[in-house]
Write an enzyme that holds these catalytic residues in place. Structure first.
Site, PDB file in Angstrom:
ATOM      1  N   TYR A 217       0.851  -1.198   0.000  1.00 37.38           N
ATOM      2  CA  TYR A 217       0.000   0.000   0.000  1.00 37.38           C
ATOM      3  C   TYR A 217       0.882   1.243   0.000  1.00 37.38           C
ATOM      4  O   TYR A 217       0.696   2.154  -0.819  1.00 37.38           O
ATOM      5  CB  TYR A 217      -0.932  -0.006   1.214  1.00 37.38           C
ATOM      6  CG  TYR A 217      -1.584   1.321   1.495  1.00 37.38           C
ATOM      7  CD1 TYR A 217      -1.152   2.139   2.552  1.00 37.38           C
ATOM      8  CD2 TYR A 217      -2.618   1.793   0.687  1.00 37.38           C
ATOM      9  CE1 TYR A 217      -1.728   3.375   2.792  1.00 37.38           C
ATOM     10  CE2 TYR A 217      -3.208   3.026   0.930  1.00 37.38           C
ATOM     11  CZ  TYR A 217      -2.759   3.808   1.985  1.00 37.38           C
ATOM     12  OH  TYR A 217      -3.335   5.036   2.221  1.00 37.38           O
TER      13      TYR A 217
ATOM     14  N   LYS B  55       1.141   4.147  -2.952  1.00 36.19           N
ATOM     15  CA  LYS B  55       0.815   5.555  -2.702  1.00 36.19           C
ATOM     16  C   LYS B  55       2.007   6.443  -3.028  1.00 36.19           C
ATOM     17  O   LYS B  55       1.859   7.540  -3.573  1.00 36.19           O
ATOM     18  CB  LYS B  55       0.378   5.749  -1.244  1.00 36.19           C
ATOM     19  CG  LYS B  55      -0.958   5.112  -0.876  1.00 36.19           C
ATOM     20  CD  LYS B  55      -2.125   5.723  -1.651  1.00 36.19           C
ATOM     21  CE  LYS B  55      -2.425   7.133  -1.237  1.00 36.19           C
ATOM     22  NZ  LYS B  55      -3.643   7.665  -1.918  1.00 36.19           N
TER      23      LYS B  55
HETATM   24  N1  NDP Z   1      -8.078   5.988   5.825  1.00 36.69           N
HETATM   25  C1  NDP Z   1      -6.948   6.421   6.308  1.00 36.69           C
HETATM   26  O1  NDP Z   1      -6.609   6.171   7.462  1.00 36.69           O
HETATM   27  C2  NDP Z   1      -6.022   7.214   5.463  1.00 36.69           C
HETATM   28  C3  NDP Z   1      -6.312   7.513   4.135  1.00 36.69           C
HETATM   29  N2  NDP Z   1      -5.410   8.205   3.389  1.00 36.69           N
HETATM   30  C4  NDP Z   1      -5.734   8.548   1.994  1.00 36.69           C
HETATM   31  O2  NDP Z   1      -6.836   9.451   1.988  1.00 36.69           O
HETATM   32  C5  NDP Z   1      -7.667   9.199   0.855  1.00 36.69           C
HETATM   33  C6  NDP Z   1      -9.089   8.948   1.325  1.00 36.69           C
HETATM   34  O3  NDP Z   1      -9.068   7.863   2.205  1.00 36.69           O
HETATM   35  P1  NDP Z   1     -10.450   7.341   2.839  1.00 36.69           P
HETATM   36  O4  NDP Z   1     -11.535   8.340   2.623  1.00 36.69           O
HETATM   37  O5  NDP Z   1     -10.172   6.862   4.221  1.00 36.69           O
HETATM   38  O6  NDP Z   1     -10.739   6.087   1.899  1.00 36.69           O
HETATM   39  P2  NDP Z   1     -11.870   4.989   2.076  1.00 36.69           P
HETATM   40  O7  NDP Z   1     -11.186   3.669   2.230  1.00 36.69           O
HETATM   41  O8  NDP Z   1     -12.861   5.432   3.082  1.00 36.69           O
HETATM   42  O9  NDP Z   1     -12.585   5.032   0.646  1.00 36.69           O
HETATM   43  C7  NDP Z   1     -11.831   4.716  -0.492  1.00 36.69           C
HETATM   44  C8  NDP Z   1     -12.685   5.121  -1.675  1.00 36.69           C
HETATM   45  O10 NDP Z   1     -11.975   4.806  -2.855  1.00 36.69           O
HETATM   46  C9  NDP Z   1     -12.862   4.116  -3.702  1.00 36.69           C
HETATM   47  N3  NDP Z   1     -12.174   3.189  -4.596  1.00 36.69           N
HETATM   48  C10 NDP Z   1     -11.373   2.154  -4.290  1.00 36.69           C
HETATM   49  N4  NDP Z   1     -11.000   1.526  -5.430  1.00 36.69           N
HETATM   50  C11 NDP Z   1     -11.603   2.186  -6.462  1.00 36.69           C
HETATM   51  C12 NDP Z   1     -11.626   2.030  -7.869  1.00 36.69           C
HETATM   52  N5  NDP Z   1     -10.976   1.029  -8.463  1.00 36.69           N
HETATM   53  N6  NDP Z   1     -12.351   2.903  -8.605  1.00 36.69           N
HETATM   54  C13 NDP Z   1     -13.049   3.899  -8.022  1.00 36.69           C
HETATM   55  N7  NDP Z   1     -13.069   4.117  -6.686  1.00 36.69           N
HETATM   56  C14 NDP Z   1     -12.346   3.255  -5.932  1.00 36.69           C
HETATM   57  C15 NDP Z   1     -13.792   3.338  -2.777  1.00 36.69           C
HETATM   58  O11 NDP Z   1     -14.952   2.975  -3.494  1.00 36.69           O
HETATM   59  P3  NDP Z   1     -15.793   1.645  -3.098  1.00 36.69           P
HETATM   60  O12 NDP Z   1     -16.633   2.054  -1.936  1.00 36.69           O
HETATM   61  O13 NDP Z   1     -16.578   1.334  -4.343  1.00 36.69           O
HETATM   62  O14 NDP Z   1     -14.784   0.557  -2.759  1.00 36.69           O
HETATM   63  C16 NDP Z   1     -14.018   4.387  -1.712  1.00 36.69           C
HETATM   64  O15 NDP Z   1     -15.015   5.278  -2.114  1.00 36.69           O
HETATM   65  C17 NDP Z   1      -7.006   8.044   0.109  1.00 36.69           C
HETATM   66  O16 NDP Z   1      -6.149   8.569  -0.891  1.00 36.69           O
HETATM   67  C18 NDP Z   1      -6.169   7.352   1.187  1.00 36.69           C
HETATM   68  O17 NDP Z   1      -5.036   6.662   0.646  1.00 36.69           O
HETATM   69  C19 NDP Z   1      -4.199   8.619   3.890  1.00 36.69           C
HETATM   70  C20 NDP Z   1      -3.880   8.343   5.190  1.00 36.69           C
HETATM   71  C21 NDP Z   1      -4.778   7.674   6.070  1.00 36.69           C
HETATM   72  C1  TDO Z   2      -8.228  -3.995  15.105  1.00 33.88           C
HETATM   73  C2  TDO Z   2      -6.914  -3.935  15.803  1.00 33.88           C
HETATM   74  C3  TDO Z   2      -5.824  -3.369  15.184  1.00 33.88           C
HETATM   75  N1  TDO Z   2      -4.633  -3.330  15.828  1.00 33.88           N
HETATM   76  C4  TDO Z   2      -3.454  -2.724  15.178  1.00 33.88           C
HETATM   77  C5  TDO Z   2      -3.174  -3.314  13.805  1.00 33.88           C
HETATM   78  C6  TDO Z   2      -2.391  -2.222  13.121  1.00 33.88           C
HETATM   79  O1  TDO Z   2      -1.007  -2.358  13.453  1.00 33.88           O
HETATM   80  C7  TDO Z   2      -2.937  -0.953  13.749  1.00 33.88           C
HETATM   81  C8  TDO Z   2      -3.848  -0.204  12.785  1.00 33.88           C
HETATM   82  O2  TDO Z   2      -4.891  -1.045  12.474  1.00 33.88           O
HETATM   83  P1  TDO Z   2      -5.810  -0.836  11.175  1.00 33.88           P
HETATM   84  O3  TDO Z   2      -5.513  -1.921  10.189  1.00 33.88           O
HETATM   85  O4  TDO Z   2      -7.188  -0.629  11.652  1.00 33.88           O
HETATM   86  O5  TDO Z   2      -5.331   0.538  10.557  1.00 33.88           O
HETATM   87  P2  TDO Z   2      -4.629   0.739   9.144  1.00 33.88           P
HETATM   88  O6  TDO Z   2      -5.437   0.095   8.050  1.00 33.88           O
HETATM   89  O7  TDO Z   2      -3.197   0.353   9.276  1.00 33.88           O
HETATM   90  O8  TDO Z   2      -4.791   2.326   8.970  1.00 33.88           O
HETATM   91  C9  TDO Z   2      -4.091   2.915   7.924  1.00 33.88           C
HETATM   92  O9  TDO Z   2      -4.975   3.081   6.834  1.00 33.88           O
HETATM   93  C10 TDO Z   2      -4.294   3.542   5.686  1.00 33.88           C
HETATM   94  C11 TDO Z   2      -5.302   3.726   4.566  1.00 33.88           C
HETATM   95  C12 TDO Z   2      -3.441   4.741   5.944  1.00 33.88           C
HETATM   96  O10 TDO Z   2      -3.132   5.482   5.007  1.00 33.88           O
HETATM   97  C13 TDO Z   2      -2.782   4.906   7.291  1.00 33.88           C
HETATM   98  O11 TDO Z   2      -2.566   6.285   7.628  1.00 33.88           O
HETATM   99  C14 TDO Z   2      -3.557   4.246   8.411  1.00 33.88           C
HETATM  100  O12 TDO Z   2      -4.654   5.044   8.830  1.00 33.88           O
HETATM  101  O13 TDO Z   2      -3.668  -1.353  14.912  1.00 33.88           O
HETATM  102  C15 TDO Z   2      -4.466  -3.859  17.108  1.00 33.88           C
HETATM  103  O14 TDO Z   2      -3.380  -3.812  17.690  1.00 33.88           O
HETATM  104  N2  TDO Z   2      -5.536  -4.441  17.710  1.00 33.88           N
HETATM  105  C16 TDO Z   2      -6.761  -4.501  17.114  1.00 33.88           C
HETATM  106  O15 TDO Z   2      -7.713  -5.054  17.719  1.00 33.88           O
END
Ligand code: NDP
Ligand code: TDO
Ligand code: MG
Length: 290
Positions: free
Chosen positions: A120, A124
């Site tokens: 991932y 990114k």
């Molecule tokens: N979540 C986090 O903790 C973090 C997120 N980010 C970044 O921030 C941005 C937003 O994240 P977040 O809102 O949490 O994302 P989500 O996981 O909540 O949503 C991802 C979205 O992307 C869509 N998507 C995935 N694959 C495709 C595809 N092939 N075509 C069209 N749409 C697609 C999903 O659609 P569908 O519902 O159809 O699957 C969904 O709407 C992303 O760029 C992520 O990498 C950065 C750091 C942390």
């Molecule tokens: C559910 C759970 C997770 N964890 C740990 C697993 C992992 O190391 C950490 C985070 O868990 P998650 O898998 O929920 O979070 P994670 O999917 O790693 O979240 C990430 O998402 C992507 C999209 C990003 O870009 C990152 O910034 C970050 O937010 O917590 C525990 O220790 N105990 C638990 O019960």
């Protein structure tokens, strides 16, 4: 009009709330597995700015689907950026703290060397490079630990687990800045506007919530504010094996974002209270002091 990709995701939902006039495309309207379809959507809508809130965000699953993650997280954003550059339209793209290895022991500046530990993270990082290479007016916003009332995120996960168990085992050696999706959406909209007025602001910025906390501390706050009677036990990452490795300390230094764009870090505790209110969970204990 602002064009948004990723309509069903956390950030895009928050963007739609904050900017009702935005046009938000879902997977059916623009599948990021087909990058040229995304470029065509931009040309068709002729927006004032584009925000890509879509991504392959299944961190563990990406280890087995790296090509798919790359297509969605790298090829599609590059195609979007090229389309925006061709139209002279600002492009706001989201990236992640997971582009860093997280072993430095201090907050990381936007120009620091990267070193993703996961498929991932690699996908990114490749997306960032594609956006920069397109050469248009753009902002790459790296954020972390995004949460909201919707979809799968650490808050909804901890709430779900705390309904079924009386104890949680949560890693206490991973620290970061939880970021409310609502605040992230406001920041994206602000950046999209600023880029229209000042293209020279193009660049890579860090935007994450404060104060920084471990995953265990974050889980404790979620449990405490939700009024659940659940014990949270701290464990090392080695005791919670996952397909993808996570950085232990990828805290983002957001100081340049505040200086250049006037965007202060949001307090995630206020964001958490808002999410719990939205979910009808609480009441937040008034006596609780941070
Ligand atoms: N979540 C986090 O903790 C973090 C997120 N980010 C970044 O921030 C941005 C937003 O994240 P977040 O809102 O949490 O994302 P989500 O996981 O909540 O949503 C991802 C979205 O992307 C869509 N998507 C995935 N694959 C495709 C595809 N092939 N075509 C069209 N749409 C697609 C999903 O659609 P569908 O519902 O159809 O699957 C969904 O709407 C992303 O760029 C992520 O990498 C950065 C750091 C942390
Ligand atoms: C559910 C759970 C997770 N964890 C740990 C697993 C992992 O190391 C950490 C985070 O868990 P998650 O898998 O929920 O979070 P994670 O999917 O790693 O979240 C990430 O998402 C992507 C999209 C990003 O870009 C990152 O910034 C970050 O937010 O917590 C525990 O220790 N105990 C638990 O019960
Ligand atoms: Mg996850």
């Amino acid at each position: 009009m602002i064009l948004v990709f990723g309509r069903t995701g956390q950030l895009a939902r928050a963007l739609a709330r904050a900017a009702p006039a935005a046009v938000c495309l879902d997977r059916a309207a623009a599948d990021l597995a087909h990058p040229e379809a995304c470029a065509a959507a931009i040309a068709a809508h002729r927006p004032a700015a584009v925000i890509n809130a879509a991504a392959y965000t299944a961190v563990d699953r990406a280890e087995a689907e790296e090509a798919q993650a790359h297509r969605v997280n790298a090829d599609a954003p590059a195609a979007m950026a090229r389309a925006c550059a061709g139209l002279g339209v600002p492009f706001v793209h989201l990236s992640t703290d997971y582009v860093f290895g997280g072993a430095g022991g201090r907050p990381i500046a936007p120009d620091a060397p990267t070193g993703p530990l996961s498929a991932y993270g690699r996908s990114k990082l490749a997306g960032e490079r594609g956006v920069r290479a397109a050469g248009g007016v753009h902002a790459i916003l790296r954020t972390s630990w995004v949460f909201s009332a919707h979809g799968r995120n650490f808050v909804t996960t901890v709430l779900r687990l705390s309904e079924a168990r009386d104890a949680l085992r949560i890693v206490d050696d991973q620290i970061g800045g939880p970021t409310p999706a609502a605040d992230l959406a406001a920041a994206c909209l602000s950046v999209a506007q600023r880029l229209q007025d000042a293209p020279a602001l193009s660049g890579t910025y860090h935007y994450a919530g404060r104060p920084e906390v471990s995953r265990k501390g974050f889980a404790e706050a979620i449990v405490a504010r939700s009024g659940r009677k659940v014990r949270v036990e701290g464990i090392p990452s080695a005791a919670y094996p996952t397909a993808a490795a996570r950085p232990l300390d990828a805290r983002l230094d957001c100081s340049r974002t505040e200086a250049a764009l006037g965007l202060a870090r949001p307090d995630w505790r206020a964001g958490l209270d808002a999410v719990l209110r939205e979910l009808g969970i609480g009441p937040a204990r008034e006596a609780q002091r941070w």
